[in-house]
Design an enzyme around this catalytic site. Structure first.
Site, PDB file in Angstrom:
ATOM      1  N   PRO A  12      -8.593  -1.731  -3.843  1.00 30.31           N
ATOM      2  CG  PRO A  12      -6.793  -0.270  -3.618  1.00 30.31           C
ATOM      3  CD  PRO A  12      -8.160  -0.378  -4.216  1.00 30.31           C
ATOM      4  N   GLY A  14      -7.774  -3.022   1.867  1.00 25.62           N
ATOM      5  CA  GLY A  14      -7.840  -1.957   2.862  1.00 25.62           C
ATOM      6  C   GLY A  14      -8.666  -0.752   2.460  1.00 25.62           C
ATOM      7  CB  ALA A  15     -10.341   0.228  -0.682  1.00 24.75           C
ATOM      8  N   GLY A  16     -11.850  -0.465   2.191  1.00 22.54           N
ATOM      9  CA  GLY A  16     -13.109  -0.363   2.926  1.00 22.54           C
ATOM     10  C   GLY A  16     -14.296  -0.938   2.185  1.00 22.54           C
ATOM     11  CE1 TYR A  47      -0.840 -10.362   1.258  1.00 20.11           C
ATOM     12  CE2 TYR A  47      -2.232 -11.391   2.899  1.00 20.11           C
ATOM     13  CZ  TYR A  47      -2.081 -10.558   1.810  1.00 20.11           C
ATOM     14  OH  TYR A  47      -3.171  -9.924   1.276  1.00 20.11           O
ATOM     15  CG  ASP A  86     -17.420  -7.986   0.002  1.00 15.54           C
ATOM     16  OD1 ASP A  86     -17.517  -8.913  -0.834  1.00 15.54           O
ATOM     17  OD2 ASP A  86     -17.010  -8.170   1.168  1.00 15.54           O
ATOM     18  CB  ALA A 140      -2.443  -0.439  10.829  1.00 19.01           C
ATOM     19  CE  LYS A 141      -8.724   3.435  12.025  1.00 22.26           C
ATOM     20  NZ  LYS A 141      -9.559   4.599  11.615  1.00 22.26           N
ATOM     21  NE  ARG A 142      -8.226  -5.182   6.472  1.00 21.59           N
ATOM     22  CZ  ARG A 142      -8.678  -5.171   5.233  1.00 21.59           C
ATOM     23  NH1 ARG A 142      -9.889  -4.725   4.973  1.00 21.59           N
ATOM     24  NH2 ARG A 142      -7.927  -5.601   4.223  1.00 21.59           N
TER      25      ARG A 142
END
Length: 207
Positions: A12, A14-16, A47, A86, A140-142
Site C-alpha cells: 500500500p 507508503g510501504a517503501g 485526494y 516497483d 509523513a517522512k517523504r
C-alpha cells in the site's frame, strides 16, 4: 539465472516499494521500472475530491503502466533479461475497485482487461505489508504535499484490499512466488541487516 525473472515489489501507499526496488536493483544489477506517481496531474484533485476525479486518476495510471510494461516486454523479458518493477499491474484493479463506482467502474474493468490480459505477469512478488501507523510515519517522512490530504480510513482500507489481492493472486497466479515482508519489523532503509536478509531471499529465488 536459469530464466528471465520479472520481479514486482508491491504494498500500500507508503510501504517503501520504490525504495526497496531501487536498493534491490542496485544490489542485483537489474534494470528497474518505476511507476509514474507525482507526474499524475489528477493526484492533488483526487485526494481533495475522490468521487469527481477517481476515473481520470485511475485511467492516467493504467495507461502509463500499460505503456511501461509493453516496453518492458520488448526491451527485457522477450530478450531473456530479468527486470524489477516497483508495481504489479494488478494494483490498478485494487485501487479502481475501491475508488470507482457504477458504470465508471464497469468501464474501467473492461479497459483494464483489454490492455493487460496479454501483458507479462511477475513471477516473483515482494509484498511489503505494514500497519497504518507505520505507513503514516513513512508518508509523513517523504513529505508529498498531495498525500497530506489523504483520509486515514482510505489508507486503512487499502491495507485490507492489498491483503485480499495478494491472497487472490496466490490462487489465480499459482506459478508466482509471493514473498511477504513485514514492513513493521523490517526497516530495510535504516538497518543493513534487514535489507541483506531480503536481498538474500530474492537471490535464492533467482538461482
Amino acid at each position: 539465472m536459469k530464466h528471465a525473472s520479472f520481479i514486482a515489489v508491491e504494498g500500500p501507499i507508503g510501504a517503501g516499494k520504490t525504495t526497496l526496488t531501487t536498493m534491490l536493483a542496485a544490489e542485483l544489477g537489474l534494470p528497474v521500472i518505476k511507476e509514474i506517481v507525482e507526474e499524475n496531474p489528477f493526484l492533488g484533485k483526487f485526494y481533495q475530491n475522490m468521487d469527481d476525479w477517481s476515473f481520470q486518476l485511475e485511467m492516467f495510471f493504467l495507461c502509463n503502466r500499460y505503456k511501461q510494461l509493453e516496453d518492458t516486454v520488448l526491451e527485457y523479458i522477450d530478450k531473456g533479461k530479468a527486470v524489477i518493477s516497483d508495481y504489479h499491474i494488478y494494483k490498478n484493479l485494487i485501487f479502481g475497485e475501491r475508488t470507482l463506482k457504477g458504470t465508471k467502474r464497469d468501464k474501467y474493468r473492461e479497459i483494464y482487461h483489454v490492455l493487460t490480459d496479454d501483458l507479462p505477469k511477475p513471477n516473483i512478488i515482494l509484498y511489503i505489508r505494514a500497519d497504518l501507523d507505520t505507513l503514516l510515519t513513512r508518508i509523513a517522512k517523504r513529505g508529498r504535499s498531495f498525500e497530506a490530504e489523504m483520509d486515514n480510513a482510505y489508507l486503512q482500507q487499502l491495507i485490507e484490499d492489498y491483503d485480499s489481492a495478494m491472497a487472490s493472486l496466490a490462487v489465480t497466479e499459482p506459478n508466482t512466488v509471493i514473498l511477504a515482508i513485514d514492513g513493521n519489523q523490517f526497516d530495510f532503509v535504516e538497518n543493513p541487516q534487514h535489507f541483506a536478509e531480503i536481498a538474500s531471499q530474492v537471490k535464492e529465488l533467482l538461482t
